[in-house]
Scaffold this motif. Structure first.
Motif, PDB file in Angstrom:
ATOM      1  N   ASP A 180      -0.188  -0.649  -4.859  1.00 23.94           N
ATOM      2  CA  ASP A 180      -1.450  -0.123  -5.526  1.00 23.94           C
ATOM      3  C   ASP A 180      -1.415   1.121  -6.199  1.00 23.94           C
ATOM      4  OD1 ASP A 180      -1.159   1.134  -2.987  1.00 23.94           O
ATOM      5  OD2 ASP A 180      -3.295   0.959  -2.565  1.00 23.94           O
ATOM      6  N   ASN A 181      -0.362   1.992  -5.705  1.00 25.98           N
ATOM      7  CA  ASN A 181      -0.203   3.446  -6.098  1.00 25.98           C
ATOM      8  C   ASN A 181       0.988   3.923  -5.476  1.00 25.98           C
ATOM      9  OD1 ASN A 181      -2.757   3.732  -3.705  1.00 25.98           O
ATOM     10  ND2 ASN A 181      -1.018   5.079  -3.314  1.00 25.98           N
ATOM     11  N   ASP A 191       0.735  -0.935  -0.023  1.00 25.36           N
ATOM     12  CA  ASP A 191       0.046   0.193  -0.048  1.00 25.36           C
ATOM     13  C   ASP A 191       0.833   1.184  -0.054  1.00 25.36           C
ATOM     14  OD1 ASP A 191      -2.266   1.684   0.034  1.00 25.36           O
ATOM     15  OD2 ASP A 191      -3.012   0.798   2.179  1.00 25.36           O
ATOM     16  N   ASP A 192       0.952   2.199  -0.940  1.00 19.77           N
ATOM     17  CA  ASP A 192       1.537   3.382  -1.077  1.00 19.77           C
ATOM     18  C   ASP A 192       3.010   3.238  -1.074  1.00 19.77           C
ATOM     19  OD1 ASP A 192      -1.165   4.274  -0.713  1.00 19.77           O
ATOM     20  OD2 ASP A 192      -0.741   5.418   1.118  1.00 19.77           O
ATOM     21  N   LYS A 225       1.493   9.604  -4.716  1.00 18.98           N
ATOM     22  CA  LYS A 225       0.166   9.215  -4.698  1.00 18.98           C
ATOM     23  C   LYS A 225      -0.964  10.394  -5.081  1.00 18.98           C
ATOM     24  CE  LYS A 225      -2.916   7.501  -0.728  1.00 18.98           C
ATOM     25  NZ  LYS A 225      -2.885   7.018   0.388  1.00 18.98           N
ATOM     26  N   LYS A 254      -5.613  -6.035   3.406  1.00 14.63           N
ATOM     27  CA  LYS A 254      -6.200  -4.824   2.791  1.00 14.63           C
ATOM     28  C   LYS A 254      -7.172  -5.106   1.703  1.00 14.63           C
ATOM     29  CE  LYS A 254      -6.027  -0.071   1.177  1.00 14.63           C
ATOM     30  NZ  LYS A 254      -5.340   1.197   1.172  1.00 14.63           N
ATOM     31  N   SER A 294      -6.101   3.645  -4.084  1.00 14.92           N
ATOM     32  CA  SER A 294      -6.240   2.409  -3.740  1.00 14.92           C
ATOM     33  C   SER A 294      -7.445   1.554  -4.456  1.00 14.92           C
ATOM     34  CB  SER A 294      -6.333   1.954  -2.238  1.00 14.92           C
ATOM     35  OG  SER A 294      -6.850   0.990  -1.815  1.00 14.92           O
ATOM     36  N   HIS A 308       0.813   2.130   4.218  1.00  7.36           N
ATOM     37  CA  HIS A 308      -0.096   3.271   4.290  1.00  7.36           C
ATOM     38  C   HIS A 308      -0.402   3.812   6.037  1.00  7.36           C
ATOM     39  CE1 HIS A 308      -4.209   5.198   4.220  1.00  7.36           C
ATOM     40  NE2 HIS A 308      -3.927   4.780   2.886  1.00  7.36           N
TER      41      HIS A 308
HETATM   42 CA    CA Z   1      -2.704   2.906  -1.556  1.00  7.57          CA
END
Ligand code: CA
Ligand code: NG6
Length: 511
Positions: free
Chosen positions: A332-333, A43-44, A362, A136, A83, A280
């Motif tokens: 995801d990003n 995540d991130d 992001k 997640k 996300s 995240h």
């Molecule tokens: Ca994310």
């Protein structure tokens, strides 16, 4: 077999699409040599956050080993700079901007993937795979009108192709701060039901806004609703006390669930879709990692993430199934430094560059928004390699379907193209073009050396994070071959290319 064709809600200006057909038949047998598939969404996580991508201030030995044994991409993209849409794009094979309600989902959102859609998990189930979603989720749960967390939640991940689910419903900074396993909140006391709202306070638990003195991690932006474990979150909740997670244990818990899923399906071909909560916000490392990176908690949770990947790799090794397991690791990003808590991430960067050389991050239409680390390891079939071809996560679905000789159902995965040889590092042919989306649904298209960002009257800067979103009223064109950091907009010098790419983008929208 059901044959449901439906019209999806459409964004203005985007032509009608045929919907998805639902898979109901499980193909029989012949599973012998099919590879296991593990897809891990960090995540991130930024392309500059890993030592195998050039980071020098933080060390990620497990992910580096994965990269050294696999195909390491340098031009791979998520579909979106946040996300929910990225995850939607991967699992449906459809660009998220074709459907309304695919923006960042609140913690009580309905499931945003139509249960009639043939997802990548459905496709793999059809191919005889045991399928599991761990970690997640952020794609909503339950029916329209909001999730009821007090009874069997339906629809859930099991309604869109996963046999097993153990998930964080949304994000770790959003309520409810509980895990959901196969439609049930884990550890919920029925006498203490959960209430969640995203528009007003519910119950009498303290909030960051009213009781800032109770907070152990202060918000920098937003994040001032219900306080759980000293951390003020987005959204209000009350009840479910016995079910609340402990933030420092989340990595251990989801890693354990993932390992158990792998071990219990070691004889089947299995598909594990895993979303880590790292990196995240709120970034809460387990004490084993706290203070270990020297870069503050953002660095510490990168170490924690690396540990998680190491655990998955050790599990495969100890079960002797690493060889025939395709392990994909990505994000995801793109990265963000301060995403809403005063964790001193900026001050403690110490020269670390999560965005690498790229502009934005992001939320952004600039490169760091969607250009992500992407690693594919399959020891039995794939030689370690660096992959410079242009690749998008949207193509994972059709590429895996092709690997398994699974025909795509009519209407399924409409934007996913088969690029199996690129995925496996056997060809370095670029995708003709790829489309990405920022927070505001502004689209960008990359083709060859050029990147075009469509004009937008949305804000240039994201309100909270001050991130450059890439929105501009004028068309933007960058020559990524000479200007990968998108410093100079050359739209005025190359009006022909602007015309060509904007027309191409329109044809993608109208598809
Ligand atoms: Ca994310
Ligand atoms: C934003 C949140 C941010 C993060 C993001 C979703 C604020 C000020 N910011 O709205 O902290 O939660 O949503 O991130 O509330 S994502 O990676 O799940 O898309």
């Amino acid at each position: 077999m059901r044959n449901v064709s439906r019209l999806l809600p459409l964004l203005p200006g985007i032509a009608m699409l045929t919907g998805c057909n639902h898979a109901t038949q499980k193909s029989n047998g012949q599973n012998g040599q099919k590879p296991n598939i593990i897809y891990i969404f960090a995540d991130d996580l930024g392309i500059g956050d890993l030592s195998c991508y050039g980071a020098t201030k933080v060390s990620t030995p497990n992910i580096d080993r994965l990269a050294g044994q696999g195909v390491q991409f340098t031009n791979a993209y998520a579909t979106s700079a946040t996300s929910t849409p990225s995850r939607f794009g991967l699992l449906t094979g459809m660009y998220p901007w074709r459907q309304e309600n695919t923006g960042i989902a609140p913690g009580n959102s309905e499931l945003i993937i139509d249960t009639a859609c043939v997802t990548m998990a459905d496709m793999l189930k059809d191919a005889g795979y045991a399928t599991g979603a761990v970690g997640k989720w952020h794609l909503g749960l339950g029916p329209k009108g909001g999730t009821d967390f007090n009874s069997q939640i339906s629809p859930n991940a099991q309604s869109i192709g996963f046999d097993y689910e153990f998930i964080i419903p949304a994000t770790v900074d959003r309520v409810p701060c509980v895990f959901v396993e196969n439609g049930r909140v884990v550890g919920l006391d029925p006498n203490d039901p959960i209430t969640v709202s995203y528009d007003h306070k519910v119950g009498d638990w303290p909030t960051g806004e009213e009781n800032p003195e109770l907070v152990t991690l202060k918000p920098s932006q937003g994040h001032n609703n219900t306080i759980i474990n000293g951390i003020p979150r987005i959204g209000w909740m009350t009840g479910g006390k016995s079910a609340l997670w402990k933030d420092e244990d989340i990595a251990d818990i989801i890693t354990d669930k993932a390992k158990n899923f792998i071990a219990s399906h070691q004889e089947d071909p299995f598909f594990l879709y895993m979303g880590t909560q790292d990196v995240h916000v709120p970034r809460i490392p387990h004490p084993r990692f706290a203070g270990k990176s020297g870069l503050g908690t953002r660095g510490d949770v990168i170490l924690q993430l690396d540990w998680t990947i190491g655990e998955i790799m050790h599990t495969l090794d100890s079960l002797n199934i690493a060889d025939n397991t395709i392990l994909i690791f990505t994000s995801d990003n793109g990265p963000v430094i301060d995403d809403g808590y005063q964790d001193h991430a900026y001050e403690l960067l110490n020269g670390h560059t999560p965005m690498g050389i790229y502009r934005g991050g992001k939320y952004s239409a600039y490169e760091a928004g969607t250009r992500i680390p992407f690693i594919v390891r399959w020891p039995a079939k794939v030689k370690p390699n660096k992959q410079q071809a242009l690749f998008s996560q949207i193509d994972v679905y059709a590429s895996l379907a092709s690997l398994l000789n699974q025909p795509l159902h009519k209407g399924a995965a409409p934007d996913s193209q088969e690029h199996l040889n690129v995925l496996l590092g056997k060809s370095n042919t670029d995708r003709d073009h790829i489309v990405q989306q920022n927070l505001n649904n502004t689209l960008a298209i990359v083709k060859g050396q050029w990147k075009y960002i469509e004009p937008s009257d949305k804000p240039a800067i994201e309100f909270w994070t001050k991130m450059e979103l890439g929105n501009d009223k004028q068309p933007q064109l960058y020559d990524l071959s000479s200007d990968p950091s998108e410093k100079t907009n050359v739209a005025a010098q190359h009006t022909d290319i602007v015309k060509e790419l904007s027309a191409l983008l329109e044809t993608v929208k109208e598809k």
